[in-house]
Scaffold this active site. Structure first.
Site, short mmCIF file in Angstrom:
data_model
loop_
_atom_site.label_atom_id
_atom_site.label_comp_id
_atom_site.label_asym_id
_atom_site.label_seq_id
_atom_site.Cartn_x
_atom_site.Cartn_y
_atom_site.Cartn_z
N ARG A 27 0.87 -0.88 -0.07
CA ARG A 27 -0.05 -0.36 -0.22
C ARG A 27 1.16 1.11 -0.14
NH1 ARG A 27 -5.49 -0.57 1.67
NH2 ARG A 27 -6.10 -2.72 0.70
N ARG A 31 -3.82 6.52 0.34
CA ARG A 31 -4.55 7.72 1.07
C ARG A 31 -4.14 7.95 2.11
NH1 ARG A 31 -10.20 5.10 2.64
NH2 ARG A 31 -8.83 2.95 2.98
N ARG A 40 -7.70 10.71 -6.83
CA ARG A 40 -9.20 9.38 -6.31
C ARG A 40 -10.44 10.50 -6.77
NH1 ARG A 40 -11.96 7.91 -1.81
NH2 ARG A 40 -12.88 6.09 -1.58
N ASP A 77 -6.28 -3.82 -7.39
CA ASP A 77 -6.78 -4.11 -5.83
C ASP A 77 -7.38 -5.67 -5.96
OD1 ASP A 77 -8.65 -3.16 -3.49
OD2 ASP A 77 -9.67 -5.04 -4.03
N TYR A 154 -14.44 -13.06 0.45
CA TYR A 154 -15.38 -11.88 0.78
C TYR A 154 -16.31 -11.69 -0.29
CZ TYR A 154 -11.42 -8.87 1.63
OH TYR A 154 -10.41 -8.33 2.53
O1 1CP Z 1 0.36 -1.56 -2.56
C1 1CP Z 1 -0.04 -0.93 -3.18
O2 1CP Z 1 0.81 0.49 -3.38
C2 1CP Z 1 -0.83 -1.18 -4.88
C3 1CP Z 1 -2.11 -0.67 -4.67
C4 1CP Z 1 -3.43 -1.74 -3.77
C5 1CP Z 1 -2.59 -3.85 -3.73
C6 1CP Z 1 -1.86 -4.52 -3.06
C7 1CP Z 1 -4.65 -1.94 -2.68
C8 1CP Z 1 -5.35 -1.14 -3.14
N1 1CP Z 1 -5.55 -2.34 -2.62
C9 1CP Z 1 -4.24 -4.04 -2.63
C10 1CP Z 1 -4.67 -5.82 -1.92
C11 1CP Z 1 -5.66 -5.95 -1.53
N2 1CP Z 1 -6.69 -5.37 -1.52
C12 1CP Z 1 -5.40 -6.88 -0.53
C13 1CP Z 1 -4.61 -7.62 0.08
C14 1CP Z 1 -3.33 -6.89 0.56
C15 1CP Z 1 -4.27 -6.47 2.51
O3 1CP Z 1 -4.13 -6.93 3.27
O4 1CP Z 1 -3.96 -4.99 2.27
C16 1CP Z 1 -7.21 -6.77 0.80
C17 1CP Z 1 -7.49 -7.33 0.92
C18 1CP Z 1 -7.84 -5.79 -0.56
C19 1CP Z 1 -9.88 -5.52 -0.45
C20 1CP Z 1 -9.08 -3.74 -0.08
N3 1CP Z 1 -9.56 -3.00 -0.74
C21 1CP Z 1 -9.98 -3.20 1.12
C22 1CP Z 1 -9.23 -4.49 2.40
C23 1CP Z 1 -11.09 -4.60 3.09
C24 1CP Z 1 -10.43 -5.38 4.62
O5 1CP Z 1 -11.03 -6.14 3.72
O6 1CP Z 1 -10.38 -4.16 5.32
C25 1CP Z 1 -10.08 -2.40 1.46
C26 1CP Z 1 -9.79 -0.69 2.16
C27 1CP Z 1 -9.66 -1.47 -0.54
C28 1CP Z 1 -9.61 -0.37 -1.35
C29 1CP Z 1 -8.62 -0.20 -1.68
N4 1CP Z 1 -7.46 -1.26 -1.99
C30 1CP Z 1 -6.19 -0.04 -2.59
C31 1CP Z 1 -6.21 1.07 -1.88
C32 1CP Z 1 -5.10 2.27 -2.16
C33 1CP Z 1 -7.35 1.16 -1.10
C34 1CP Z 1 -8.23 2.73 0.18
C35 1CP Z 1 -8.97 3.04 -1.03
C36 1CP Z 1 -9.66 4.42 -1.60
O7 1CP Z 1 -10.71 4.08 -0.12
O8 1CP Z 1 -8.80 5.01 -2.55
#
Ligand code: 1CP
Length: 354
Positions: A27, A31, A40, A77, A154
């Site tokens: 990540r 944000r 965004r 994602d 999910y």
């Molecule tokens: O790492 C990076 O910079 C690349 C981008 C990336 C990656 C590798 C994002 C962007 N998501 C992910 C993988 C991801 N997505 C995982 C596996 C890694 C982890 O455990 O964090 C998971 C579980 C998700 C699912 C997901 N998407 C969540 C988690 C939900 C939960 O169960 O708590 C969330 C919050 C998202 C949205 C998301 N994905 C990425 C970002 C920057 C965001 C936030 C979105 C926003 O509001 O702008």
């Protein structure tokens, strides 16, 4: 690969010597960066960012403009796969991801088709190709997908959960149904990862965020076995073009030996295990990635530097360590703390590589 100006990540993943420890952060785009929030806003939504290759490229490069990171990671994602399967992904404001049509019965699981990455997920490959062009060989690009089990969490639950009760109830009541879903997911994941590799991803990572919520035997049967299937179907290439694979199970510390045995090059660690002990257990077989507690980024730059040094010391001298957090950068992290972390790894790690 020969065109890379900085190949320390690739070298560390294949346990070859490097002058310092490479560092990137899960990540690293997100944000906590004001320029991310700006992009965004311009895109209108998180999903529009993911689905517009020029915006995904812009956001992927943002942390590299600020910090001396040794890798870029595709901005996307894990939930793009269930989205492409037609489950209706959306993000309610201030909440996590949600699916409009979660899988709860036999018919919906039987109907599920493996998305064609050249059609429904074309924007992912397009983003990979555009990011590679924009990087122009500065650092390698990491592609990724979720693990089959984490996606199933999910897909069955319909969103994030504290205890994953619906998917776990299915696991115990209808293991045949869950196996069927996991088989479909494993084909979707390997197809997407192969498409990313074809488009130019130089490293691949599987995020198994929720495998660690399972008991040991269920972890092997429902999560690890399907990641092994994914790896067996990857077109990883050969020689200097070989694409290293990182497998990360959050909460996977009890099972490191088993994870290291499925054919990955590197095991990603969350913040809980001692890195030196993990190295003793599996460091002869695979590289290790991790494992600073992300919440250290909520302290001060001095504390970040001190804790970073502890992680480097814990791994000790020699090749095979990729510095990272144990999970993603927290939303409330100060960018100056991320700066301090990356600078500390570059300044403090060379002595472990002499
Ligand atoms: O790492 C990076 O910079 C690349 C981008 C990336 C990656 C590798 C994002 C962007 N998501 C992910 C993988 C991801 N997505 C995982 C596996 C890694 C982890 O455990 O964090 C998971 C579980 C998700 C699912 C997901 N998407 C969540 C988690 C939900 C939960 O169960 O708590 C969330 C919050 C998202 C949205 C998301 N994905 C990425 C970002 C920057 C965001 C936030 C979105 C926003 O509001 O702008």
């Amino acid at each position: 690969m020969s065109t890379l100006q900085n190949d320390t990540l690739i070298r560390a993943l294949t346990r070859q010597p490097t002058p310092y420890t490479p560092v990137w952060l899960m990540r690293q785009a997100g944000r906590y960066l004001p320029e991310y929030n700006d992009a965004r806003r311009r895109a209108g939504s998180f999903l529009a960012l993911c689905k517009t290759p020029s915006l995904a490229t812009e956001v992927t490069l943002q942390p590299l403009e600020r910090f001396r990171l040794d890798a870029a990671i595709l901005f996307s994602d894990i939930l793009t796969i269930p989205d492409a399967m037609g489950l209706g992904l959306y993000f309610a404001d201030g909440e996590g991801p949600r699916l409009e049509r979660p899988l709860r019965d036999e018919a919906s699981i039987a109907r599920l088709a493996v998305p064609d990455p050249a059609e429904d997920l074309r924007y992912v490959g397009d983003a990979v190709a555009e990011i590679r062009r924009a990087l122009a060989g500065r650092v390698p690009l990491i592609g990724f997908a979720g693990s089959p089990y984490t996606l199933a969490c999910y897909m069955v639950e319909g969103g994030a959960s504290e205890d994953w009760r619906t998917v776990k109830a299915m696991l115990y009541k209808r293991p045949d149904l869950l196996h069927r879903l996991l088989e479909t997911n494993s084909r979707a994941v390997s197809a997407l990862l192969n498409a990313q590799i074809e488009a130019g991803a130089q490293v691949t990572m599987i995020f198994d965020t929720w495998g660690g919520s399972l008991p040991a035997a269920a972890y092997r049967e429902f999560s690890l076995a399907y990641m092994e299937k994914v790896l067996s179907r990857l077109k990883r290439g050969e020689g200097s073009a070989r694409v290293p694979v990182i497998v990360f199970t959050k909460g996977g510390a009890p099972w490191l030996e088993q994870i290291a045995a499925i054919g990955c090059d590197c095991v990603g660690l969350d913040w809980s295990p001692d890195l030196g002990e993990a190295r003793q257990r599996i460091g002869k077989r695979v590289a290790l990635q991790g494992n600073l507690d992300p919440m250290v980024l909520l302290a001060s730059p001095e504390e970040v530097r001190r804790e970073t040094e502890k992680v480097l010391e814990s791994y000790g001298s020699g090749a095979g360590h990729v510095f990272n957090l144990g999970h993603g950068v927290p939303q409330l992290a100060q960018p100056e703390n991320v700066e301090a972390l990356v600078a500390a790894v570059h300044e403090l790690s060379p002595k472990f590589h002499r």
